[in-house]
Design an enzyme around this catalytic site. Sequence first.
Site, PDB file in Angstrom:
ATOM      1  N   ASP A 170       0.849  -1.180   0.000  1.00 16.32           N
ATOM      2  CA  ASP A 170       0.000   0.000   0.000  1.00 16.32           C
ATOM      3  C   ASP A 170       0.889   1.237   0.000  1.00 16.32           C
ATOM      4  OD1 ASP A 170       0.538   0.862   2.990  1.00 16.32           O
ATOM      5  OD2 ASP A 170       0.118  -1.290   3.015  1.00 16.32           O
ATOM      6  N   ASP A 228       0.770   3.549   2.492  1.00 12.19           N
ATOM      7  CA  ASP A 228       0.543   4.112   3.813  1.00 12.19           C
ATOM      8  C   ASP A 228      -0.680   5.020   3.732  1.00 12.19           C
ATOM      9  OD1 ASP A 228       1.354   4.063   6.509  1.00 12.19           O
ATOM     10  OD2 ASP A 228       2.398   5.968   6.317  1.00 12.19           O
TER      11      ASP A 228
END
Length: 302
Positions: free
Chosen positions: A212, A214
């Site tokens: 991802d 973050d």
Amino acid sequence: MTESHPARIGIIGGSGFQRLLGLTDSRVHHCATAFGAPSSPVTTGYLGGVPVAFLQRHGPGHTIPPASINARANIAALRRVGCTQILSLSAVGSLREDVPPGRFVLVDQFIDRTLMRDKTFFGPGLVGHVPFGDPVCGRMRETLADSVGATGVPARDGGTYVVMEGPQFSTRAESLLYRQWGGTVIGMTAMPEAKLAREAELCYALVAIPTDYDCWFESQEPVNAALVAERMAEVGDSARRLVEEAVQRLGRHAGACRCGCDRALDTAIMTAPEQRDPAMLAKLLTVAPNANRLMNKQKENS
């Protein structure tokens, strides 16, 4: 002292990854250590004929939160079954747009922001300060880079891993700050694992697996636990191929480490020989048995 075993490559990762590896001639070891119980039993076996040992960082079923991982016991358990190199895999968030989810990072630096963890095998009665300017074994990382080239797995060679305390994910302000610091990825588990491996005179390298962005990249979905699990399942095959190739190459490493990982204590111990706590020293020798050479050398010089 450590038991007699062939030199093994220790692999630290998740329980799902162990199933992907498909070790042959596997055995399960319930290792007691001088530092308590490790996160999981250690499974030893062979991967393409190379002896390895696998440990589940968060325990079976992912029951141990990051700050509660007994990293000292994990390193001690891997030492006990004969590991001389540790290959760590860690799910992380990306702090850079050019490191998208699915592109691995061969980490070479860390920024340690953890606060609540036992970070050393030393303490009152036995003081030691290992060199840590280059926290990853250069020989291992070079081998990982060669393995990336051989497998075609997308990866970045080099990057800084910001290690946060957790268990909560970052605020957006923190995420943006870590980008300003030059962080490449962010996670919760690489420390004190890497520091303890150095104190145990083990070669150590880490493959970070971004799942991802973050929470800094506002046009992308912010990180959550379900997203991490989903993305890790998607990259499982790539991780397996990289580890299988890397283990073959790491298994050829022999002799002294050119980076000095296996001699990290040569210049580390500050406490005068006559002042050393015998109990502390005995515990250290269970994870760094080669430290005996220092004691013998000092006796010769006294």
